[in-house]
Design a protein around this motif. Sequence first.
Motif, PDB file in Angstrom:
ATOM      1  N   LYS A   1       0.801  -1.222   0.000  1.00  0.00           N
ATOM      2  CA  LYS A   1       0.000   0.000   0.000  1.00  0.00           C
ATOM      3  C   LYS A   1       0.835   1.274   0.000  1.00  0.00           C
ATOM      4  N   GLY A   2       2.127   1.141   0.260  1.00  0.00           N
ATOM      5  CA  GLY A   2       2.992   2.314   0.341  1.00  0.00           C
ATOM      6  C   GLY A   2       3.917   2.427  -0.850  1.00  0.00           C
ATOM      7  N   ILE A   3       5.054   3.062  -0.614  1.00  0.00           N
ATOM      8  CA  ILE A   3       6.014   3.304  -1.698  1.00  0.00           C
ATOM      9  C   ILE A   3       6.728   2.030  -2.108  1.00  0.00           C
ATOM     10  N   GLY A   4       6.897   1.097  -1.170  1.00  0.00           N
ATOM     11  CA  GLY A   4       7.597  -0.148  -1.479  1.00  0.00           C
ATOM     12  C   GLY A   4       8.774  -0.376  -0.547  1.00  0.00           C
ATOM     13  N   ASN A   5       9.435  -1.539  -0.707  1.00  0.00           N
ATOM     14  CA  ASN A   5      10.608  -1.883   0.110  1.00  0.00           C
ATOM     15  C   ASN A   5      10.302  -1.777   1.599  1.00  0.00           C
ATOM     16  N   GLY A   6       9.161  -2.364   2.019  1.00  0.00           N
ATOM     17  CA  GLY A   6       8.673  -2.173   3.375  1.00  0.00           C
ATOM     18  C   GLY A   6       9.638  -2.611   4.447  1.00  0.00           C
ATOM     19  N   ILE A   7      10.204  -3.811   4.311  1.00  0.00           N
ATOM     20  CA  ILE A   7      11.127  -4.330   5.335  1.00  0.00           C
ATOM     21  C   ILE A   7      12.354  -3.437   5.456  1.00  0.00           C
ATOM     22  N   SER A   8      12.922  -3.069   4.305  1.00  0.00           N
ATOM     23  CA  SER A   8      14.091  -2.193   4.320  1.00  0.00           C
ATOM     24  C   SER A   8      13.742  -0.815   4.860  1.00  0.00           C
ATOM     25  N   MET A   9      12.533  -0.343   4.546  1.00  0.00           N
ATOM     26  CA  MET A   9      12.098   0.969   5.018  1.00  0.00           C
ATOM     27  C   MET A   9      12.021   1.006   6.548  1.00  0.00           C
ATOM     28  N   ILE A  10      11.518  -0.063   7.147  1.00  0.00           N
ATOM     29  CA  ILE A  10      11.416  -0.108   8.612  1.00  0.00           C
ATOM     30  C   ILE A  10      12.796  -0.064   9.255  1.00  0.00           C
ATOM     31  N   ILE A  11      13.754  -0.800   8.686  1.00  0.00           N
ATOM     32  CA  ILE A  11      15.116  -0.773   9.219  1.00  0.00           C
ATOM     33  C   ILE A  11      15.714   0.622   9.076  1.00  0.00           C
ATOM     34  N   MET A  12      15.510   1.237   7.895  1.00  0.00           N
ATOM     35  CA  MET A  12      16.083   2.559   7.656  1.00  0.00           C
ATOM     36  C   MET A  12      15.519   3.604   8.618  1.00  0.00           C
ATOM     37  N   ILE A  13      14.207   3.548   8.874  1.00  0.00           N
ATOM     38  CA  ILE A  13      13.585   4.517   9.780  1.00  0.00           C
ATOM     39  C   ILE A  13      14.167   4.382  11.185  1.00  0.00           C
ATOM     40  N   GLY A  14      14.421   3.149  11.610  1.00  0.00           N
ATOM     41  CA  GLY A  14      15.043   2.949  12.920  1.00  0.00           C
ATOM     42  C   GLY A  14      16.423   3.574  12.992  1.00  0.00           C
ATOM     43  N   ILE A  15      17.177   3.495  11.893  1.00  0.00           N
ATOM     44  CA  ILE A  15      18.520   4.082  11.872  1.00  0.00           C
ATOM     45  C   ILE A  15      18.445   5.603  11.839  1.00  0.00           C
ATOM     46  N   VAL A  16      17.600   6.130  10.944  1.00  0.00           N
ATOM     47  CA  VAL A  16      17.507   7.587  10.766  1.00  0.00           C
ATOM     48  C   VAL A  16      16.989   8.259  12.029  1.00  0.00           C
ATOM     49  N   SER A  17      16.160   7.569  12.801  1.00  0.00           N
ATOM     50  CA  SER A  17      15.598   8.179  14.013  1.00  0.00           C
ATOM     51  C   SER A  17      16.681   8.556  15.026  1.00  0.00           C
ATOM     52  N   ARG A  18      17.837   7.904  14.943  1.00  0.00           N
ATOM     53  CA  ARG A  18      18.930   8.221  15.873  1.00  0.00           C
ATOM     54  C   ARG A  18      19.812   9.363  15.373  1.00  0.00           C
ATOM     55  N   LEU A  19      19.677   9.727  14.081  1.00  0.00           N
ATOM     56  CA  LEU A  19      20.575  10.727  13.496  1.00  0.00           C
ATOM     57  C   LEU A  19      20.420  12.122  14.100  1.00  0.00           C
ATOM     58  N   PRO A  20      19.196  12.671  14.248  1.00  0.00           N
ATOM     59  CA  PRO A  20      19.092  14.023  14.837  1.00  0.00           C
ATOM     60  C   PRO A  20      19.717  14.118  16.228  1.00  0.00           C
TER      61      PRO A  20
ATOM     62  N   MET B   1      20.919   2.818   4.781  1.00  0.00           N
ATOM     63  CA  MET B   1      20.222   4.081   4.540  1.00  0.00           C
ATOM     64  C   MET B   1      20.338   4.502   3.083  1.00  0.00           C
ATOM     65  N   VAL B   2      21.547   4.461   2.547  1.00  0.00           N
ATOM     66  CA  VAL B   2      21.760   4.886   1.163  1.00  0.00           C
ATOM     67  C   VAL B   2      20.997   3.989   0.195  1.00  0.00           C
ATOM     68  N   GLY B   3      21.062   2.675   0.411  1.00  0.00           N
ATOM     69  CA  GLY B   3      20.374   1.745  -0.482  1.00  0.00           C
ATOM     70  C   GLY B   3      18.868   1.943  -0.497  1.00  0.00           C
ATOM     71  N   VAL B   4      18.279   2.118   0.684  1.00  0.00           N
ATOM     72  CA  VAL B   4      16.819   2.285   0.774  1.00  0.00           C
ATOM     73  C   VAL B   4      16.392   3.618   0.183  1.00  0.00           C
ATOM     74  N   VAL B   5      17.139   4.688   0.451  1.00  0.00           N
ATOM     75  CA  VAL B   5      16.788   5.997  -0.101  1.00  0.00           C
ATOM     76  C   VAL B   5      16.858   5.972  -1.623  1.00  0.00           C
ATOM     77  N   LEU B   6      17.888   5.346  -2.170  1.00  0.00           N
ATOM     78  CA  LEU B   6      18.007   5.268  -3.628  1.00  0.00           C
ATOM     79  C   LEU B   6      16.860   4.465  -4.233  1.00  0.00           C
ATOM     80  N   ASP B   7      16.484   3.366  -3.594  1.00  0.00           N
ATOM     81  CA  ASP B   7      15.364   2.568  -4.088  1.00  0.00           C
ATOM     82  C   ASP B   7      14.056   3.350  -4.025  1.00  0.00           C
ATOM     83  N   THR B   8      13.865   4.113  -2.941  1.00  0.00           N
ATOM     84  CA  THR B   8      12.642   4.915  -2.806  1.00  0.00           C
ATOM     85  C   THR B   8      12.587   6.008  -3.861  1.00  0.00           C
ATOM     86  N   LEU B   9      13.719   6.671  -4.101  1.00  0.00           N
ATOM     87  CA  LEU B   9      13.767   7.676  -5.149  1.00  0.00           C
ATOM     88  C   LEU B   9      13.480   7.070  -6.513  1.00  0.00           C
TER      89      LEU B   9
END
Length: 439
Positions: free
Chosen positions: A171-190, A399-407
């Motif tokens: 239902k979303g953009i795709g790459n759901g499993i990878s997206m969940i992992i990426m969000i967990g990583i990005v949440s620590r960046l700020p 992070m890079v792989g998932v962002v590139l796939d989403t783009l």
Amino acid sequence: MKKFIETIKNIFAIEDLRMRIFNTLFFIAIYRLGSFVVLPGVDATRLKSGGASGVFGILDTLLGGAFSNASIFALGIMPYISASIVLQLLTIAVPYFQKLQKEGESGRKKINQYTRILTIPIVMAQSVGFIATISADAILEPGTFFTISTMLIISAGTLFCMWLGEKITDKGIGNGISMIIMIGIVSRLPGAIIGEAAAKGMRGSLIFLIELVVLFLVVMAVIVLTQAVRRIPVQYAKQVGSTAQLNAQRQFIPMKVNAAGVMPIIFAQSLMFVPAIVASVWQNDSDLASYIGVKFSDYTSWQYNVVFATLIIVFTYFYTAISVNPNQIADDLKRSGGFVPGVKPGRDTSEHIDEILTRITLPGAVALALIAIFPALALLGGVTRPFSAFYGGTSLIIMVGVVLDTLNQVESYLLMRHYDGMMKTGKVRGRSQNIALAS
């Protein structure tokens, strides 16, 4: 800036894409909220401060702090990833799974079903290990009931995360499993950036800016490594009447420089804790064992990083060999009437592809090893531990792989609706464009 605003308008002008973006954000919000829901029977105020360390620290980074928070999503999607790796190795060793892999879509569905089933015993076993990592003071009423209930809750949380990932894919953009992992990583960046800025202070503002520039350059290097391909030219015979003529259009087999992705780092990291564990058994009886235990417990030591980099290079060759099959590519080319100019079809083509793959894997493996050890170098250079984790390793590559796939997904929607792409020059390339012609 005008081009960027116009692209954003085009994205939200497509109703299907707009709904998929909102659905993705909704599912991500649910996942992040669940990461802060503490397990029943655990006092969050008594949990160890400072987060986890070692292998648990890496896991906590991938899970966005859910592990150290002792949340209902404490293991997140990681047991599913473990099951996927096991099934992928079985497709190499077990003929039944090899047959399923060759059956196309129906075979992939069966493999995915087996992966879901295998996830259940894996998460049950890992949940027992997770309970052992919880501080004894934080458990209000330890006992059999707490252990069993926690195992069931963590297992349910992992299955729910798996369901969220599949919903993001459907239902979303795709790459759901990878997206969940990426969000967990990005949440620590700020928080990591704020902590680094606070640690440097006003006097260290120039050093902080230099660190950001270096991080930008490292990210660019990872993008180059992820996108780099070696194109093997292929021509096809076109039937015109009764005469076979060469098609004027030349196609290519894109062979990725880093075909193994992040898997060599994951495999190497899983082995790097073995020397320290083994040495701890004899550290009181042997000076050598004590020395090994100390050096391999510190991921900034040169001994640790030399062995770590060597293992990554070895596993890169290993994983590339099992994931890319030159014989299958050559056979598929031969059946479809394609050939590499100057190379005979069949065995010669297979050897030619294998030779190219061997040559491009070496620089890819060395670059992957350098990226993996760069966080340790950043830590030695004065970067704080949370921020240094984003200078390379598993986190940055994912992070890079998932962002590139989403783009790439968004780019395909724009082009399909006859809008301009996301960039004026060049184009976004994801994994979907780097698949060999054999597939």
